[in-house]
Scaffold this motif. Structure first.
Motif, PDB file in Angstrom:
ATOM      1  N   VAL A  78     -30.169  44.143 112.769  1.00 28.85           N
ATOM      2  CA  VAL A  78     -29.319  45.337 113.287  1.00 28.85           C
ATOM      3  C   VAL A  78     -27.877  45.205 112.894  1.00 28.85           C
ATOM      4  N   SER A  79     -27.380  46.174 112.641  1.00 20.28           N
ATOM      5  CA  SER A  79     -25.996  46.022 112.011  1.00 20.28           C
ATOM      6  C   SER A  79     -24.954  46.854 113.149  1.00 20.28           C
ATOM      7  N   ASP A  80     -23.691  46.472 112.629  1.00 22.35           N
ATOM      8  CA  ASP A  80     -22.906  46.865 113.712  1.00 22.35           C
ATOM      9  C   ASP A  80     -22.429  48.470 113.970  1.00 22.35           C
ATOM     10  N   ASP A  81     -22.795  49.127 112.732  1.00 19.26           N
ATOM     11  CA  ASP A  81     -22.618  50.652 112.615  1.00 19.26           C
ATOM     12  C   ASP A  81     -23.720  51.222 111.675  1.00 19.26           C
ATOM     13  N   THR A  82     -24.103  52.443 111.745  1.00 20.46           N
ATOM     14  CA  THR A  82     -25.105  52.871 110.899  1.00 20.46           C
ATOM     15  C   THR A  82     -24.417  53.099 109.543  1.00 20.46           C
ATOM     16  N   ALA A  83     -23.261  53.676 109.331  1.00 18.11           N
ATOM     17  CA  ALA A  83     -22.634  53.567 107.915  1.00 18.11           C
ATOM     18  C   ALA A  83     -22.467  52.321 107.464  1.00 18.11           C
ATOM     19  N   GLY A  84     -22.145  51.254 108.277  1.00 21.01           N
ATOM     20  CA  GLY A  84     -21.915  49.807 107.841  1.00 21.01           C
ATOM     21  C   GLY A  84     -23.205  49.368 107.053  1.00 21.01           C
ATOM     22  N   ALA A  85     -24.297  49.448 107.826  1.00 19.50           N
ATOM     23  CA  ALA A  85     -25.605  49.140 107.254  1.00 19.50           C
ATOM     24  C   ALA A  85     -25.770  49.949 105.752  1.00 19.50           C
ATOM     25  N   ALA A  86     -25.272  51.108 105.655  1.00 17.52           N
ATOM     26  CA  ALA A  86     -25.658  51.643 104.242  1.00 17.52           C
ATOM     27  C   ALA A  86     -24.509  50.885 103.337  1.00 17.52           C
ATOM     28  N   ARG A  87     -23.208  50.561 103.520  1.00 17.18           N
ATOM     29  CA  ARG A  87     -22.600  49.807 102.886  1.00 17.18           C
ATOM     30  C   ARG A  87     -23.233  48.499 102.449  1.00 17.18           C
ATOM     31  N   GLU A  88     -23.578  47.790 103.543  1.00 22.42           N
ATOM     32  CA  GLU A  88     -24.348  46.591 103.313  1.00 22.42           C
ATOM     33  C   GLU A  88     -25.282  46.689 102.390  1.00 22.42           C
ATOM     34  N   VAL A  89     -26.320  47.786 102.329  1.00 20.16           N
ATOM     35  CA  VAL A  89     -27.413  47.754 101.500  1.00 20.16           C
ATOM     36  C   VAL A  89     -26.809  48.008 100.032  1.00 20.16           C
ATOM     37  N   ALA A  90     -25.735  48.963  99.761  1.00 19.02           N
ATOM     38  CA  ALA A  90     -24.927  49.105  98.734  1.00 19.02           C
ATOM     39  C   ALA A  90     -24.483  47.795  98.209  1.00 19.02           C
ATOM     40  N   GLU A  91     -24.099  46.887  98.898  1.00 20.62           N
ATOM     41  CA  GLU A  91     -23.367  45.826  98.312  1.00 20.62           C
ATOM     42  C   GLU A  91     -24.330  44.478  98.127  1.00 20.62           C
ATOM     43  N   LEU A  92     -25.579  44.734  98.769  1.00 22.78           N
ATOM     44  CA  LEU A  92     -26.691  43.851  98.318  1.00 22.78           C
ATOM     45  C   LEU A  92     -27.392  44.230  96.972  1.00 22.78           C
ATOM     46  N   GLY A  93     -27.609  45.503  96.784  1.00 21.90           N
ATOM     47  CA  GLY A  93     -28.117  45.845  95.609  1.00 21.90           C
ATOM     48  C   GLY A  93     -29.550  45.587  95.397  1.00 21.90           C
ATOM     49  N   ASP A  94     -30.195  45.315  96.547  1.00 25.48           N
ATOM     50  CA  ASP A  94     -31.517  44.861  96.460  1.00 25.48           C
ATOM     51  C   ASP A  94     -32.459  45.988  96.984  1.00 25.48           C
ATOM     52  N   PRO A  95     -33.378  46.584  96.057  1.00 25.59           N
ATOM     53  CA  PRO A  95     -34.289  47.565  96.330  1.00 25.59           C
ATOM     54  C   PRO A  95     -35.427  47.311  97.732  1.00 25.59           C
ATOM     55  N   ARG A  96     -35.440  45.954  98.138  1.00 25.75           N
ATOM     56  CA  ARG A  96     -35.953  45.703  99.278  1.00 25.75           C
ATOM     57  C   ARG A  96     -35.250  45.829 100.456  1.00 25.75           C
TER      58      ARG A  96
ATOM     59  N   LEU B 130     -26.004  55.627  97.403  1.00 25.47           N
ATOM     60  CA  LEU B 130     -27.235  55.432  97.665  1.00 25.47           C
ATOM     61  C   LEU B 130     -28.189  56.519  97.507  1.00 25.47           C
ATOM     62  N   ASP B 131     -29.440  56.262  97.324  1.00 28.25           N
ATOM     63  CA  ASP B 131     -30.650  57.328  97.221  1.00 28.25           C
ATOM     64  C   ASP B 131     -31.324  57.480  98.360  1.00 28.25           C
ATOM     65  N   VAL B 132     -31.338  58.954  98.746  1.00 28.69           N
ATOM     66  CA  VAL B 132     -32.065  59.066  99.989  1.00 28.69           C
ATOM     67  C   VAL B 132     -33.704  59.018  99.630  1.00 28.69           C
ATOM     68  N   LEU B 133     -34.407  57.888 100.474  1.00 27.26           N
ATOM     69  CA  LEU B 133     -35.788  57.660 100.242  1.00 27.26           C
ATOM     70  C   LEU B 133     -36.830  58.536 100.906  1.00 27.26           C
ATOM     71  N   ARG B 134     -35.991  59.022 102.183  1.00 24.84           N
ATOM     72  CA  ARG B 134     -36.792  60.239 102.971  1.00 24.84           C
ATOM     73  C   ARG B 134     -35.579  60.782 103.887  1.00 24.84           C
ATOM     74  N   PRO B 135     -35.369  61.990 103.868  1.00 18.15           N
ATOM     75  CA  PRO B 135     -34.522  62.375 104.827  1.00 18.15           C
ATOM     76  C   PRO B 135     -35.181  62.885 106.246  1.00 18.15           C
ATOM     77  N   GLU B 136     -34.103  63.054 107.051  1.00 15.85           N
ATOM     78  CA  GLU B 136     -34.447  63.433 108.330  1.00 15.85           C
ATOM     79  C   GLU B 136     -35.394  62.597 109.255  1.00 15.85           C
ATOM     80  N   VAL B 137     -35.266  61.558 109.081  1.00 13.39           N
ATOM     81  CA  VAL B 137     -36.413  60.530 109.678  1.00 13.39           C
ATOM     82  C   VAL B 137     -36.264  60.318 111.095  1.00 13.39           C
ATOM     83  N   GLU B 138     -35.191  61.018 111.951  1.00 11.09           N
ATOM     84  CA  GLU B 138     -34.986  60.532 113.449  1.00 11.09           C
ATOM     85  C   GLU B 138     -36.348  61.128 114.215  1.00 11.09           C
ATOM     86  N   ASP B 139     -36.434  60.552 115.202  1.00  9.96           N
ATOM     87  CA  ASP B 139     -37.806  60.942 116.158  1.00  9.96           C
ATOM     88  C   ASP B 139     -37.722  62.391 116.635  1.00  9.96           C
TER      89      ASP B 139
END
Length: 278
Positions: free
Chosen positions: A123-141, A156-165
């Protein structure tokens, strides 16, 4: 130029809503809803754009609790279609993903792909913050569930678009201002937000709300909340369709005041077109 405060980071849904409402304005990201409201109260921002309801997750921010004490007023509403992409660092693939980060509400609104992938979540504080964290980690996992704008913003690269339920997933935002700026009675669809505290007598709530039924006024929301730790009467946050200057609404409010110890109108603003389409 209007300065709009919002909770979250650039690239978040709140940022998207603020940009749609004030395309020529300045954005002021804040770490919490309280900080966004304080920015308006203290004059650092002209308005705050706050999410209050999501069609899938329910209540987002406790605006009914925050607003009466803030001294701010609702001057507009906005409905935003919510889209989430699964995104990772450049070159990453779905097969490499082990962990997905996002805001708790976003994780709850994308359960299908999370079950499909079998990934653990953070869980991240924010959706965009989660994207920033992934970019900073630089880890494909590591991947993030975030609005489409965040992928471009954080590289970032979009691995799969529009994944909302739910493809109809929608969040309602309200715009808060220091000035009341009640919309004039023009005959156009109008919303009125208010809070009240009933008298401590038997059937007070039933009697207080009776005027809305007898006058044909539609309540679109009613929520109760307790102030303090004692046995104080509950307060109620209400949203209705109509303008206080309409005769039927005025009659309902008159009856409400008779059975309430306090009634405060928090906003009178145009109904967003999304309501007519729903």
């Amino acid at each position: 130029m209007t300065t709009a405060a919002y909770q979250g980071e650039p690239g978040s849904n709140s940022a998207t809503a603020a940009r749609a409402l004030f395309p020529d304005g300045r954005e002021l990201p804040c770490t919490s809803f309280e900080q966004a409201l304080d920015a308006v109260t203290l004059g650092a921002a002209d308005v705050a754009v706050i999410p209050v309801d999501n069609s899938a997750a329910g209540r987002v921010a406790d605006v009914h609790h925050l607003l009466p004490e803030s001294g701010l007023f609702i001057v507009a509403e906005y409905f935003l279609a919510i889209r989430f992409d699964l995104m990772g660092v450049p070159g990453a693939t779905l097969d490499q993903v082990e962990c997905v980060r996002s805001h708790v509400h976003a994780l709850g609104q994308c359960r299908k792909i999370l079950r499909e992938g079998g990934w653990r979540t953070l869980v991240s504080d924010d959706t965009a913050g989660a994207a920033r964290e992934v970019a900073e980690l630089g880890d494909p996992r590591h991947a993030a569930l975030a609005p489409p704008a965040a992928a471009e913003l954080y590289g970032l690269d979009v691995l799969r678009p529009e994944v909302e339920d739910d493809p109809d997933n929608t969040t309602r935002f309200v715009v808060l201002s220091r000035d009341a700026a009640f919309a004039p009675h023009s005959g156009e669809p109008t919303m009125t937000s208010l809070f009240f505290c009933v008298r401590n007598i038997p059937s007070a709530l039933y009697k207080a709300l009776g005027g809305f039924a007898s006058s044909g006024v539609n309540l679109t929301k009613i929520e109760s909340y307790q102030m303090g730790a004692g046995l104080n009467p509950s307060r109620f946050y209400v949203e209705i369709e109509g303008h206080p200057d309409e005769e039927r609404v005025a009659l309902a409010l008159h009856e409400l005041r008779f059975f309430s110890s306090e009634v405060r109108i928090l906003g009178v603003y145009p109904a967003h077109p999304h309501r007519a389409a729903s």
